[in-house]
Design a protein around this motif. Structure first.
Motif, short mmCIF file in Angstrom:
data_model
loop_
_atom_site.label_atom_id
_atom_site.label_comp_id
_atom_site.label_asym_id
_atom_site.label_seq_id
_atom_site.Cartn_x
_atom_site.Cartn_y
_atom_site.Cartn_z
N SER A 1 116.23 17.63 -17.88
CA SER A 1 115.36 18.72 -17.45
C SER A 1 116.21 19.84 -16.85
O SER A 1 115.84 21.02 -16.94
CB SER A 1 114.34 18.21 -16.44
N ASN A 2 117.34 19.45 -16.29
CA ASN A 2 118.24 20.47 -15.76
C ASN A 2 118.76 21.36 -16.88
O ASN A 2 118.82 22.58 -16.76
CB ASN A 2 119.39 19.78 -15.05
N MET B 1 116.28 31.64 -11.83
CA MET B 1 117.21 30.52 -11.73
C MET B 1 117.15 29.91 -10.34
O MET B 1 117.11 28.69 -10.18
CB MET B 1 118.64 30.98 -11.99
N ARG B 2 117.13 30.79 -9.36
CA ARG B 2 117.09 30.30 -7.98
C ARG B 2 115.81 29.51 -7.75
O ARG B 2 115.79 28.50 -7.08
CB ARG B 2 117.19 31.49 -7.02
N LYS B 3 114.71 30.00 -8.33
CA LYS B 3 113.44 29.31 -8.15
C LYS B 3 113.46 27.94 -8.82
O LYS B 3 112.76 27.03 -8.39
CB LYS B 3 112.30 30.13 -8.77
N LEU B 4 114.23 27.82 -9.89
CA LEU B 4 114.34 26.55 -10.57
C LEU B 4 115.34 25.63 -9.87
O LEU B 4 115.52 24.49 -10.26
CB LEU B 4 114.77 26.75 -12.02
N GLY B 5 116.01 26.17 -8.88
CA GLY B 5 116.97 25.37 -8.14
C GLY B 5 118.31 25.24 -8.82
O GLY B 5 119.02 24.26 -8.64
N ILE B 6 118.66 26.22 -9.63
CA ILE B 6 119.97 26.17 -10.28
C ILE B 6 120.84 27.25 -9.64
O ILE B 6 120.38 28.36 -9.37
CB ILE B 6 119.86 26.48 -11.78
N GLU B 7 122.08 26.91 -9.41
CA GLU B 7 123.00 27.90 -8.87
C GLU B 7 123.37 28.90 -9.95
O GLU B 7 123.42 28.57 -11.13
CB GLU B 7 124.26 27.21 -8.32
#
Lengths: 362, 320, 148, 182
Positions: free
Chosen positions: C2-3, C140-146
């Protein structure tokens, strides 16, 4: 298709085909529209009330934002109405500068409307092509005036910025580039089978209805009515310039687009004439005396006649500033044009009057 | 038993499922890219269709309160599975001859309208005005293009059947072997009108300009797809991509199944290239050069041109 | 897995625009940005969509008028999460030249969380493009990805 | 070169008969380009109808109707200006509403396009237009009171769209903080 059952179909207020929020409630029978009911007011920003609380200089900025497609026409007419109320005479050079700005905006506006028509009939390549051509005008506006939409070319008493020789050369060069492209576009819109099938004979507005409803601009001229403020009551430098009033007799969406595209040639020629004949001199006149007075002014915007009324009371804040835009007159004609039309054509017919909701609702 | 497993493998991996999807998505990317180049743009990266689907899978699924829940969810699943099964029936000349013991033209004829039916089901389930307009448009379009399709398939079947003396030959494998022996049908003068009709059928069935009427964004806000989003929309997109593969593959199989040599990878590539050329001519270029018909105009267009062309082929086959 | 999907997903932002009572200057520039070859947002994988259900990035123009307020909120609710809101032009930020009018509701960020502001009257297409690129970062930030 | 463009003398004379017999009831003015404008102050609102009929007979077109706020006239009463255009010349009929005569006749039967103007006048200024066939709201949201521009709207209501300092706070706090309102 399903018999005689009718159902109501809302169109808008947010709809991709309409640039602006407006809400049609269509009573539809199968694919045929039987009745249209229009709800407007989504873009009503209470600008006339604002205008009565700001002074005549602040208002120049405000009225320019009535609508960005014909922004220049608003500041132009506003400047004229204030000059009429203050009994001012603007310098000769400013009159030509104003025409240059106005005609530049006219070409850009007409091309935009034409492009949107291609967009609505799903002809993406043509749409992009027209927008790309329009981009030449956008470049010109940005280079000469510093903004792509609200160019702030006019101020009370004249023009805001001069166009020097170097810029004149640049403008002529851009016109040279754009002219053959507009000719090509006009040819496509006149003869392409797809555009022709979708638009010819669509949204008929017979001459009698056009007169009764008092439509203006390309909508009137597309129905064969010779009506153009630039000729009727010449203002700025239009009295000294040569141009034709374009009319078509088709009364349909196709004719209106042809009127717009052919007007672009006239606009190109007007800009060239202005650059050619523009006298040297001042570009701004000193402000006249503020008295108690009423005045009106009208100009021909890309969409038709813009009308301004002002009442001054001796202070710098106008007692009443009211304007009426061409779309205001043309909206009512939609009910005639949409009589028993196809659902697929609603957006197309609406676009054919070059509607400007933000102008109409202020 | 082995047959069944093999059939499932064909549906999931080759030529259906993974292979068909990979080819179809690649085609879609090429299509967008070429259209962009025609319009003097850069266009999206080639991996874009995959990214779009990946994105849709991560989004939340919203189901309108007024919608019929089960039908709303079933519709895209139906579109997807229908096409995944259908793709397994498409023969790749010189590599794979289709599911010979069960597959023939009639099965494909039945399976092909499934995405359209699913779309209508979804539109009806979402109970939205625009969707229902999209529904009636989709239905009319399906009627319009199914008629020429039936006649095209019939013409092919009759021709091959007549020559081989079995009346009407509906087996795709036999049609292929007939063509391998007697030359491609696309070069057969009698079949030329039918081939042209098939080329006109393609944009209609794929719903691209000038026949993108049911999903017309500017008129009915994507019509049947209006209420769909997230994974369900992704299923529709995958189904539609598979359908691209099916209709292009079917066209190649019916009219130009010729092979280059006996080495299968070459034939595989040759098949893909032919499919691509067919797409280029019928979908990409047409899309870039036209606008959209009105539904009544499109309907009569299909009755006037492809149906008549297919009929000409059919009558010629009958007489000659 | 999912990442990976999440990482891929930000490269396909679909745009939806809401006109909340704008003078259409920003809308014209949005159309220009989106659709003309010179700017071509499609190269970022963007696409304008007709239905709010397909949208990822919502572009809002115009001061929010009273009549549009509920409609804006309703439309915004129909956009599936995760979504990024971009306010285009000076009007949704402060009301711009129309501030103090009786017909305006509140500034946009009182109604819904605004992620990116693109000021300008109207902003240049390049500025709008930058807004979309910024929106991707916030997504991206909302998805928790740097970012990276 | 300056050409005077004057109006139809017969029409001007005819409209003059509807005008008040007081001083300054009719006047004319030209702009810097020589376009004449004519102004007529009518005795009573009722005279508007025959005057409109006369204009229609000449083929004029209604271009705009502008109403003014009550307080601007002074004690009571207000102006409504009806602007007509005929062959590039603007004729303005001015009607004065007073406490005793507070309604104006609808001219929609004569000029079809007067409909919107009159409805706008009704909803923004609360003017009575007798015989106006359409009573739907045109622009204003249902939440707002009709006759809004009448002037009696409290300032606090007018100011509900007032700017906040949000943007500047955000700029000052810096974008890197990534403060997001959830």
């Amino acid at each position: 298709m399903s018999g005689t059952k009718t159902f109501s179909m809302p169109l808008g207020p947010v709809h991709v085909a309409l640039e602006e929020p407006v809400y049609f409630n269509l009573t539809v029978e199968g694919e045929i529209v039987r009745k249209t009911h229009l709800t407007s007011g989504h873009v009503h920003r209470g600008m006339e009330a604002l205008a009565m609380r700001r002074n005549i200089f602040q208002n120049a900025t405000l009225v320019e934002r009535v609508c960005s497609l014909c922004s220049n026409s608003h500041s132009f007419t506003y400047a004229m109405v204030v000059e009429n109320a203050l009994c001012m005479h603007i310098p000769e050079r400013a009159r030509y500068l104003r025409v240059i700005a106005e005609e530049t905006k006219r070409i850009a506006s007409h091309l935009f409307n034409t492009a949107i028509q291609a967009h609505i009939i799903g002809f993406h390549s043509l749409f992009m092509h027209v927008m790309e051509v329009r981009e030449l005008m956008q470049d010109m506006k940005e280079t000469v005036y510093g903004n792509r939409m609200n160019i702030a070319a006019n101020c009370v008493g004249g023009a805001k910025q001069d166009i020097n020789l170097k810029k004149q050369e640049y403008i002529l060069k851009q016109l040279e580039l754009i002219e053959p492209q507009i000719r090509e576009i006009q040819d496509i819109y006149a003869n392409d089978p797809m555009v022709h099938t979708r638009t010819y004979g669509l949204g008929l507005l017979p001459v009698d209805d056009a007169i009764a409803l008092g439509v203006v601009g390309p909508v009137a001229r597309g129905s064969g009515i010779t009506d153009d403020c630039r000729k009727d009551s010449p203002y700025a430098a239009y009295g000294d310039l040569d141009f034709n009033v374009i009319t078509e007799t088709g009364c349909c969406a196709w004719s209106r687009v042809q009127v717009r595209l052919r007007e672009c040639y006239e606009s190109l020629s007007l800009i060239r004439q202005c650059i050619d004949r523009m006298p040297e001199g001042d570009i701004r006149a000193p402000l006249g005396k503020l008295t108690v007075n009423s005045a009106v002014a009208r100009t021909e915007a890309p969409r038709g006649e813009v009308f301004y009324f002002i009442r001054t009371n001796g202070t710098d804040v106008p007692e009443r500033l009211k304007w009426r835009v061409p779309s205001y007159m043309n909206w009512e004609a939609l009910s005639v044009m949409m009589k028993d039309c196809n659902v697929a054509d609603v957006a197309l017919i609406t676009n054919s009057i070059d509607p400007c909701v933000s102008c109409t609702e202020r | 038993m082995l047959d069944t497993i093999l059939a499932i493998l064909h549906m999931c991996i080759f030529p259906g499922g993974v292979f068909a999807l990979a080819v179809a998505l690649f085609f879609k990317a090429l299509d967008r890219r070429i259209a962009a180049r025609v319009q003097r743009r850069v266009g999206p990266p080639l991996i874009q269709p995959v990214l779009d689907i990946a994105k849709l899978l991560t989004k939340e699924t919203l189901i309108p309160r007024t919608a019929h829940r089960a039908a709303f969810i079933m519709a895209p699943v139906l579109a997807f599975t229908g096409m995944a099964v259908c793709a397994a029936f498409i023969p790749v000349p010189g590599v794979y001859s289709g599911l010979t013991n069960m597959g023939d033209l009639l099965v494909i004829l039945y399976l092909l309208p499934i995405p359209a039916i699913a779309l209508m089901l979804g539109a009806a389930a979402s109970s939205n005005t625009f969707s229902s307009v999209g529904f009636s448009r989709e239905m009319l379009m399906t009627l319009a293009y199914e008629l020429p399709l039936i006649m095209i398939l019939l013409a092919v079947a009759m021709l091959v059947g007549k020559e081989t003396g079995v009346g009407a030959e509906f087996s795709l494998a036999n049609i292929l072997s007939y063509q391998a022996a007697n030359g491609s049908l696309g070069f057969h003068p009698v079949m030329l009108p039918a081939f042209v009709a098939y080329m006109i059928f393609l944009p209609g069935t794929m719903g691209v300009a000038p026949f993108d009427i049911p999903e017309a964004e500017q008129e009915v806000l994507e019509g049947p797809l209006l209420e769909y989003g997230g994974p369900l929309l992704a299923l529709y997109q995958i189904g539609s991509a598979l359908k691209t593969f099916v209709v292009l593959g079917l066209g190649v199989a019916l009219f130009f199944p010729g092979t280059l040599c006996d080495f299968w990878p070459v034939n595989l590539v040759w098949f893909v290239v032919k499919c691509f050329l067919l797409m280029l001519v019928t979908l990409t270029v047409v899309k870039a050069a036209t606008g959209r018909f009105r539904i009544d105009q499109a309907f009569w267009f299909y009755i006037k041109f492809p149906a008549v062309l297919a009929l000409i082929s059919l009558v010629l086959v009958w007489w000659l | 897995m999912s990442n990976l999907l999440n990482k891929l997903s930000v490269r396909s932002p679909w745009l939806f625009r809401i006109n909340a009572g704008s003078c259409n200057g920003c809308d014209v520039e949005l159309a220009t940005t989106a659709l003309i070859p010179r700017f071509d947002v499609e190269r970022f994988g963007c696409r304008y969509c007709g239905s709010p259900r397909h949208a990822d990035v919502v572009l809002i123009t115009g001061p929010v008028t009273l009549k549009m307020r509920d409609k804006v909120l309703k439309l915004w609710d129909e956009i599936p999460n995760p979504k990024v809101t971009v306010a285009v032009g000076i009007c949704p930020i402060s009301g711009g030249v129309f501030r103090d009018s009786y017909s305006l509701a509140e500034p946009l960020d009182h109604l819904i969380p605004v992620d990116v502001n693109v000021p300008g009257c109207p902003p240049r297409p390049q500025a709008i493009l930058e807004g979309v690129v910024l929106a991707k970062k916030i997504w991206m930030r909302k998805l928790g990805i740097e970012e990276g | 070169m300056q050409i005077q463009r004057t109006g139809d003398a017969a029409l001007v004379a005819e409209l003059g008969t509807f005008a008040t017999q007081q001083e300054n009831a009719t006047w004319q003015a030209d702009d810097m380009y020589g376009n004449m404008t004519y102004w007529f102050r009518l005795d009573t609102p009722a005279l508007l109808y025959p005057a409109a009929v006369a204009l229609k007979a000449k083929g004029a077109r209604l271009t705009m109707v502008s109403a003014c706020r009550r307080d601007t006239v002074g004690t009571s009463g207000r102006y409504i200006s009806y602007h007509f255009a005929l062959k590039g010349i603007v004729y303005t009929l001015r009607v004065t509403l007073t406490d005793t005569e507070d309604s104006t006749p609808s001219i929609t039967p004569i000029f079809a396009n007067a409909d919107w103007h009159e409805r706008e006048m009704i909803e923004l200024y609360g003017i009575h237009v007798t015989g106006q066939p359409n009573d739907n709201r045109l622009f204003l949201d249902e939440k707002l009171d009709a006759g809004l521009l009448e002037g009696a709207v409290p300032l606090s209501v007018m100011m509900n769209g007032a700017c906040t300092t949000d943007l500047w706070e955000r700029v000052l706090n810096g974008r890197e903080d990534g403060e997001e309102k959830k």
